[in-house]
Every structure is written in C-alpha cells, then in structure tokens.
Design a protein around this motif. Structure first.
Motif, PDB file in Angstrom:
ATOM      1  N   ALA A 411       0.827  -1.210   0.000  1.00 53.71           N
ATOM      2  CA  ALA A 411       0.000   0.000   0.000  1.00 53.71           C
ATOM      3  C   ALA A 411       0.861   1.260   0.000  1.00 53.71           C
ATOM      4  CB  ALA A 411      -0.917  -0.004   1.223  1.00 53.71           C
ATOM      5  N   GLN A 412       2.046   1.181   0.611  1.00 55.95           N
ATOM      6  CA  GLN A 412       2.970   2.317   0.630  1.00 55.95           C
ATOM      7  C   GLN A 412       3.962   2.274  -0.530  1.00 55.95           C
ATOM      8  OE1 GLN A 412       2.590   4.801   2.826  1.00 55.95           O
ATOM      9  NE2 GLN A 412       0.840   3.674   3.698  1.00 55.95           N
ATOM     10  N   SER A 413       3.730   1.377  -1.486  1.00 57.33           N
ATOM     11  CA  SER A 413       4.553   1.265  -2.711  1.00 57.33           C
ATOM     12  C   SER A 413       5.999   0.885  -2.412  1.00 57.33           C
ATOM     13  CB  SER A 413       4.507   2.573  -3.523  1.00 57.33           C
ATOM     14  OG  SER A 413       3.185   2.884  -3.882  1.00 57.33           O
ATOM     15  N   ILE A 414       6.231   0.161  -1.316  1.00 56.80           N
ATOM     16  CA  ILE A 414       7.578  -0.301  -0.990  1.00 56.80           C
ATOM     17  C   ILE A 414       7.868  -1.620  -1.694  1.00 56.80           C
ATOM     18  CG2 ILE A 414       9.089  -1.061   0.888  1.00 56.80           C
ATOM     19  CD1 ILE A 414       7.537   0.865   2.719  1.00 56.80           C
ATOM     20  N   LEU A 415       6.876  -2.518  -1.738  1.00 63.27           N
ATOM     21  CA  LEU A 415       7.003  -3.798  -2.433  1.00 63.27           C
ATOM     22  C   LEU A 415       5.925  -3.916  -3.501  1.00 63.27           C
ATOM     23  CD1 LEU A 415       7.591  -6.438   0.428  1.00 63.27           C
ATOM     24  CD2 LEU A 415       9.298  -5.456  -1.111  1.00 63.27           C
TER      25      LEU A 415
END
Length: 455
Positions: A411-415
């Motif tokens: 959701a935080q665009s980390i993975l």
C-alpha cells in the motif's frame, strides 16, 4: 373392516419405507438416531450464522472499498487484530466468571444489537446524514469483529453438544451447513442488489438472522449442551493457568504458530483480491455484486469439499497432517501469484486472483476450520474455553498485525505484489516444516488423551 385393511397395509408399507430411508441416511452420514435432533437445531443455527457472515462481509467490503478505498485496508487489518485480541482476552476472563451457556447467549444478543445499530447508521447515511471515513472504518471493523466472534461462539456450541469421539463425524456436517449458508448469503446479496435493495436493507437482514439464531440456541443449549463433570464457572482454569498450560504444550505452540502465519497469508491474498477488484469494478453496486457472487461460489466450493472430500481427506492424510499439506498448497499458490503479478505468464490477473482467493477461502473454511476444532478437542475440558480464546485471540492479533504489516508494504509502494508473494512463498515452506512438527506432537497428545480416557 375390510375396507380399512388396504389403507392400513399401505400405511404400514409407507412407514416401513420411511424407516428404511431414514436408516439408510443415518448409515450414509454415519449418524446415530439420538444425534438427529441436536444436529438439526445446530445445523440450522450454523446455516443462519453463515448467511449473516456472507451478508456482512460482502456489504462491508463493498461499501468500504468504494467509499474509502483498499489502500486503507492495512490499517483496518491492524485495528481488527487489536480489537479482536482485546475482545478475546475479555472473553477468556469471562469464562471463569459466567457459565458457558449464559455467556454464549449473551454474546449473540450483543452481536445482534451491533448489527442493528450499523444498519440504522447506514439508513441514516443514505438519507443524507453526513459522515467521514471514521464511520466506514467502524463499520468495517465492527462487521469483521461480529462475524468472527459469531463463528467462534457457534463452534463452542458445537463442542458442547458432542463428544470428542464423534467430532470427526458431526463437525464436517456442521461445516457443510455453514457452507450452505455462505452460498445463500452470497447469492442473497447479489440478488437483492439487482432488484434495488440498498446496503442498509441488505445489512439489516443480518441483524434479523442473528435474532433468529438466539431463538434457536436457547433450546439447543438447554437440551443438549453438556457441562463436563466437575466443571463450572468457578471450577474452570484461570487465565494464568491457561497461559501456563499453553506455554508448556509443544502441541499448542505449533498449532498457534501455524494458525498465525496462515492467517497472515490469508490476509495478504484477501488484500490483493480487494486491490484488483477495486481496479476492475468502480461502481458500488457492481463491486457488492461481485463480492456476493464470490462468496456464493466460495460457499459452493466449500460445500462440495466438506461433503465429498473432507472426511476422505481426514482419513487419508490423518488429522495431524492437514496443516502440513495446507502449507504446501499455500506455497504453490504464492508462487503462482509471483509469476502472474510479475508478468511472467500471460494470464488474466482478475481471473487468477479470483481463483487463488477462492482456494484461500476453501482451505480456511472447509479444511482448516473443522481440522482446528477437532485438534482443539484434545485440550482438557478444564482448559478448553480459556485456552481456545487465548489461542484464537493471540493468532488473530499477531497474524492480523503481520498481515497488515506485509500488505502495508504494498500500500505504501515499498514492495510490488510479486515481491510480496515471493516472501510469503518462502514463509509457507518454513511453515510446512512446523506442520511436520505438529504431526509428531499430535500423536503424543492423542495417546495421552486415550490413556486419560478423555477422548
């Protein structure tokens, strides 16, 4: 008199035919005649609870995804885990103060009240009442809490009306009744939505159903609920004693760890399904209909599994091996999602995640849930309810937080979703080893239960 003889003969023949049919059905289901009344009441209660489950999760998911968005789901998973853990801790304490039958009935009264309050709030919103995202967050969290507690409590009723030696027969039948309710609830949401019913009207049906469940549970508990000899609210183990019993049991620790990680895997797959569904269905009525159709199909698949496969699986694999094979299945599913989300295979993403999430639900509802209940029947009666609440509250908390943390990375665009499921595939392989350890400890616990004549 002669004119009455043919009718008497016909009546006797019909009665004999009914008796033969009944005997054949009992033999097919491996039931005893004295189990039929309690099983009928319990199956209807299970059915209605499952209908509620299908309604509540379809409406709450559809409303939340459209009006708030799936990017807020990781936060919801965290809150659900925390609130559920606190609730289960309170329930664990209450089991030492309130008789089991009164506690179950009281909880269902509370659940019916919560559903009725949410229905009224949705009605007010559709009438122009202005609310923020906080209301929809409360709706989502309380809906998940209600359906999880209802499912937990109805299985306590199941454990109270049958002996451990009959659990392998009765529990799959009750699970099949649950899947029929899932089918009914899912199709009901889609069907009522198509004829113009709004979210508050559909959701309100769940409150009505829960009131009916209370009416069914009263005679079921009064007539058939068994309190083991020597057990009372004052004789039950304290929370500290239950925690000590759990900490000293390798069997329960392995079962707890497996349940925790499998719940996190379930959460991650569920999250991915919501993300893809929101991208594919921008309209609230459409996404509610899609969720309803999914849960109906999940119920149908679960019913087929419980009625045709589950007893054979339990016999072929052995009850202690089920978690091992479920972990292997999850590892394979996670690898498939790695390939699909990584664009390594030209497969439609919506169709694949739909199928994997369907498998996810079937494994949880048709295989893991009844297996878990049978495995927990080996816990001594004095520790049964308190330890169960500690176990389920614990793995819901930690598994929910783990699942929320993992999905928050996407959701935080980390993975990416492909990277997310690569990690989950590796975790499934590790859990397969834990499943092997559970198999060994299950044998020891089963032997001890037979020696103690507690089986």
């Amino acid at each position: 008199m002669n004119g009455l003889q043919p009718r008497t003969a016909d009546s006797a023949a019909a009665e004999s035919s009914r008796a033969t049919t009944m005997q054949g059905l009992l033999k097919l289901l491996n039931l005893r005649r004295n189990e039929v009344p309690r099983l009928s009441l319990a199956a209807l209660a299970f059915f209605l609870v499952a209908v509620d489950d299908g309604i509540v999760k379809a409406v709450a998911s559809g409303v939340f995804n459209i009006r708030v968005g799936p990017d807020h789901l990781p936060a919801m998973y965290s809150w659900i885990a925390i609130v559920f853990f606190v609730t289960m801790a309170i329930l664990s304490w209450l089991t030492t103060r309130i008789p089991r039958n009164r506690l179950v009935l009281g909880l269902f009264f509370v659940l019916a009240a919560v559903l009725a309050a949410n229905s009224l709030a949705l009605y007010r919103v559709e009438g122009g009442w202005s609310v923020g995202d906080e209301f929809y967050s409360f709706l989502f969290i309380s809906s998940e809490l209600v359906r999880n507690i209802a499912g937990f409590q109805i299985w306590i009723v199941a454990g109270g009306i049958c002996f451990a030696s009959r659990a392998k027969v009765l529990f799959p039948l009750l699970a099949a009744s649950t899947t029929l309710g899932d089918i009914g609830g899912g199709f009901l949401v889609g069907g009522l939505g198509k004829i113009g019913w709004t979210s508050w009207q559909i959701y309100g049906l769940a409150a009505v159903n829960t009131a009916l469940v209370v009416g069914l549970l009263r005679p079921l508990i009064r007539r058939y609920f068994v309190t083991p000899a020597g057990e009372s609210s004052s004789g039950a183990a304290s929370m500290r004693q239950n925690l000590d019993y759990f900490a000293r049991s390798p069997y329960l620790r392995s079962l707890f760890l497996l349940s925790l990680v499998l719940f996190a895997l379930y959460t991650a797959i569920h999250y991915s399904f919501n993300v893809v569904a929101r991208e594919s269905f921008p309209d609230e009525a459409q996404i509610m209909g899609m969720f309803g159709a999914f849960f109906a199909l999940a119920g149908l698949a679960t019913m087929l599994t419980t009625t045709l496969l589950l007893r054979h699986l339990l016999r072929w694999l052995g009850i202690g091996n089920v978690y091992l094979w479920v972990c292997i299945a999850h590892a394979a599913a996670a690898l498939l999602l790695v390939v699909v989300f990584g664009d390594l295979l030209p497969l439609p993403v919506l169709a694949v995640i739909f199928a994997i999430n369907l498998l996810n639900y079937v494994l949880l509802d048709a295989v893991i849930a009844p297996t878990y209940q049978v495995l927990m029947k080996l816990v001594p009666d004095r520790h049964a309810d308190g330890t169960r609440m500690i176990m389920e509250g614990g793995f819901m908390l930690l598994g929910g937080l783990l699942g929320a943390g993992v999905t928050a990375l996407h959701a935080q665009s980390i993975l990416s979703l492909s990277q997310l499921f690569t990690a989950l595939a590796a975790a499934s392989v590790v859990m397969a080893w834990v499943g092997w350890r559970l198999r060994q400890s299950h044998r020891q616990v089963l032997i001890q239960a037979v020696r103690d004549q507690d089986f």
